[in-house]
Design a protein around this motif. Structure first.
Motif, mmCIF file in Angstrom:
data_model
loop_
_atom_site.group_PDB
_atom_site.id
_atom_site.type_symbol
_atom_site.label_atom_id
_atom_site.label_comp_id
_atom_site.label_asym_id
_atom_site.label_seq_id
_atom_site.Cartn_x
_atom_site.Cartn_y
_atom_site.Cartn_z
ATOM 1 N N LYS A 1 0.552 -1.047 0.131
ATOM 2 C CA LYS A 1 0.246 0.036 -0.021
ATOM 3 C C LYS A 1 0.758 1.315 -0.065
ATOM 4 N N LYS A 2 0.436 1.985 -0.920
ATOM 5 C CA LYS A 2 1.128 3.494 -1.004
ATOM 6 C C LYS A 2 0.499 4.598 -0.161
ATOM 7 N N ILE A 3 1.298 5.417 0.676
ATOM 8 C CA ILE A 3 0.741 6.331 1.443
ATOM 9 C C ILE A 3 1.457 7.615 1.100
ATOM 10 N N LEU A 4 0.733 8.776 1.031
ATOM 11 C CA LEU A 4 1.134 10.087 0.853
ATOM 12 C C LEU A 4 0.968 10.587 2.200
ATOM 13 N N VAL A 5 2.224 11.278 2.659
ATOM 14 C CA VAL A 5 2.050 12.226 4.040
ATOM 15 C C VAL A 5 2.412 13.462 3.365
ATOM 16 N N ILE A 6 1.554 14.561 3.842
ATOM 17 C CA ILE A 6 1.526 16.027 3.609
ATOM 18 C C ILE A 6 1.694 16.583 4.939
ATOM 19 N N GLU A 7 2.850 16.986 5.330
ATOM 20 C CA GLU A 7 3.342 17.658 6.519
ATOM 21 C C GLU A 7 4.476 18.486 6.253
ATOM 22 N N ASP A 8 4.218 19.656 6.964
ATOM 23 C CA ASP A 8 5.263 20.660 6.539
ATOM 24 C C ASP A 8 6.564 20.745 7.566
ATOM 25 N N GLU A 9 6.443 20.100 8.897
ATOM 26 C CA GLU A 9 7.253 20.186 9.925
ATOM 27 C C GLU A 9 8.079 18.798 9.696
ATOM 28 N N ARG A 10 9.289 18.933 9.264
ATOM 29 C CA ARG A 10 10.220 18.060 8.832
ATOM 30 C C ARG A 10 10.450 16.745 9.841
ATOM 31 N N LEU A 11 10.441 17.113 10.968
ATOM 32 C CA LEU A 11 10.603 16.384 12.306
ATOM 33 C C LEU A 11 9.419 15.370 12.378
ATOM 34 N N VAL A 12 8.116 15.878 12.578
ATOM 35 C CA VAL A 12 6.900 15.144 12.357
ATOM 36 C C VAL A 12 7.066 14.286 11.218
ATOM 37 N N GLU B 1 4.483 1.642 1.628
ATOM 38 C CA GLU B 1 5.407 2.463 0.602
ATOM 39 C C GLU B 1 5.108 3.835 0.886
ATOM 40 N N VAL B 2 5.702 4.804 1.190
ATOM 41 C CA VAL B 2 5.464 6.052 1.674
ATOM 42 C C VAL B 2 6.319 7.131 0.749
ATOM 43 N N VAL B 3 5.538 8.346 0.942
ATOM 44 C CA VAL B 3 5.933 9.367 -0.067
ATOM 45 C C VAL B 3 5.700 10.763 0.889
ATOM 46 N N GLY B 4 6.627 11.577 1.176
ATOM 47 C CA GLY B 4 6.307 12.583 1.971
ATOM 48 C C GLY B 4 6.567 13.880 1.141
ATOM 49 N N VAL B 5 5.714 14.854 1.444
ATOM 50 C CA VAL B 5 5.945 16.278 0.923
ATOM 51 C C VAL B 5 5.553 17.269 1.998
ATOM 52 N N ASP B 6 5.942 18.478 1.834
ATOM 53 C CA ASP B 6 5.912 19.491 2.828
ATOM 54 C C ASP B 6 5.003 20.708 2.495
ATOM 55 N N ASN B 7 4.322 20.262 1.336
ATOM 56 C CA ASN B 7 3.533 21.797 0.685
ATOM 57 C C ASN B 7 2.109 21.179 0.427
ATOM 58 N N GLY B 8 0.995 21.756 0.382
ATOM 59 C CA GLY B 8 -0.147 21.292 0.341
ATOM 60 C C GLY B 8 -0.393 21.302 -1.421
ATOM 61 N N GLN B 9 0.093 22.379 -1.872
ATOM 62 C CA GLN B 9 -0.249 22.191 -3.673
ATOM 63 C C GLN B 9 0.715 21.109 -4.368
ATOM 64 N N VAL B 10 1.815 20.800 -3.678
ATOM 65 C CA VAL B 10 2.704 19.599 -4.187
ATOM 66 C C VAL B 10 2.053 18.484 -3.704
ATOM 67 N N SER C 1 -3.162 13.654 -7.227
ATOM 68 C CA SER C 1 -3.877 13.674 -8.439
ATOM 69 C C SER C 1 -3.077 12.883 -9.467
ATOM 70 N N GLU C 2 -1.662 12.717 -9.466
ATOM 71 C CA GLU C 2 -0.976 11.836 -10.519
ATOM 72 C C GLU C 2 -0.870 10.444 -10.195
ATOM 73 N N HIS C 3 -0.630 10.315 -8.916
ATOM 74 C CA HIS C 3 -0.219 8.866 -8.606
ATOM 75 C C HIS C 3 -1.344 7.940 -8.003
ATOM 76 N N LYS C 4 -2.396 8.657 -7.456
ATOM 77 C CA LYS C 4 -3.484 8.042 -6.725
ATOM 78 C C LYS C 4 -3.059 7.187 -5.696
ATOM 79 N N PRO C 5 -2.600 7.614 -4.602
ATOM 80 C CA PRO C 5 -2.203 6.592 -3.266
ATOM 81 C C PRO C 5 -3.239 6.086 -2.697
ATOM 82 N N ASP C 6 -2.966 5.099 -1.850
ATOM 83 C CA ASP C 6 -3.932 4.236 -1.364
ATOM 84 C C ASP C 6 -4.578 5.173 -0.153
ATOM 85 N N LEU C 7 -3.894 5.849 0.399
ATOM 86 C CA LEU C 7 -4.309 6.634 1.628
ATOM 87 C C LEU C 7 -3.508 8.080 1.892
#
Length: 227
Positions: free
Chosen positions: A2-13, A27-36, A42-48
């Motif tokens: 399962k692929k999970i996207l984490v959108i969180e701007d605080e790096r440590l968290v 499987e995880v992907v992290g970004v620090d920006n709402g638009q990103v 929209s492009e990759h359709k994560p599971d959560l």
């Protein structure tokens, strides 16, 4: 996996969440920006999606609102992460279509339990949809006719669709509009199904060739002592 996207701007968290989820086998992907985050989802359709509320460019509410407006992302499981614990804030997020809300600080077990529960629910919905596809859509044309019960938003006139994806997109649109009512689906062979929704959430479906049998199975399962 399962692929999970984490959108969180605080790096440590964000790093702590990513480490926890990786240890949990995701499987995880992290970004620090709402638009990103919105663009990536929209492009990759994560599971959560796990998303903070306060974010640069787009806050979490705008990210969720945008996702729910697009049929291809409207059904993605979405969980808010936030230190905001006021009831009004939580209610606002849920009214936008969030599936859950985790308040900071949280433990690894709380995070993993919530993720597992949401993914399990998504898998159940996908499995149910596949069963419907196998049992219902044996023709290449169906008509969809939303039939309001109470407080239902205005809906377009019945239209013709050629495949199951169109039906799924119709359900996604009704979820985005927080539709309350009954969606009637009729196949070219005159089989009819009714899908009951409340504020965009699918509650129950019935129809096909054996209505009485389906009702009997439910009664025997959930009310075994009922004669």
């Amino acid at each position: 996996m399962k692929k999970i996207l984490v959108i969180e701007d605080e790096r440590l968290v964000r790093d702590n969440i990513l480490d926890c989820l990786e240890d949990g086998g995701y499987e995880v992907v992290g970004v620090d920006n709402g638009q990103v985050g919105l663009d990536w989802a929209s492009e990759h359709k994560p599971d959560l999606i796990l998303c903070d509320v306060m974010l640069p460019e787009l806050d979490g509410y705008e990210v969720l609102r945008s996702l729910r407006q697009e049929p291809t992302t409207a059904l993605l499981p979405f969980v808010f992460l936030s230190a905001k614990v006021e009831k009004a804030e939580i209610r606002h997020g849920m009214n936008l279509g969030a599936d859950d809300y985790i308040t900071k600080p949280f433990t690894p077990d709380e995070l993993l339990d919530t993720v597992a529960a949401r993914l399990k629910r998504r898998d159940a919905i996908v499995q149910y949809a596949e069963l419907l596809q196998a049992s219902l859509f044996n023709s290449d044309r169906i008509s969809l006719a939303p039939q309001p019960i109470i407080n239902a938003p205005s809906t377009p006139a019945p239209a013709q669709y050629q495949d199951f994806n169109a039906f799924a997109q119709e359900l996604a649109a009704l979820q985005s509009a927080q539709f309350t009512g009954k969606l009637n689906v009729k196949s070219a062979t005159d089989q009819s199904w009714d899908f009951y929704l409340h504020q965009g959430r699918l509650l129950y479906a019935t129809g096909g060739m054996h209505l009485a049998r389906r009702w009997q199975r439910h009664v025997s399962t959930y009310c075994p002592k009922f004669n």
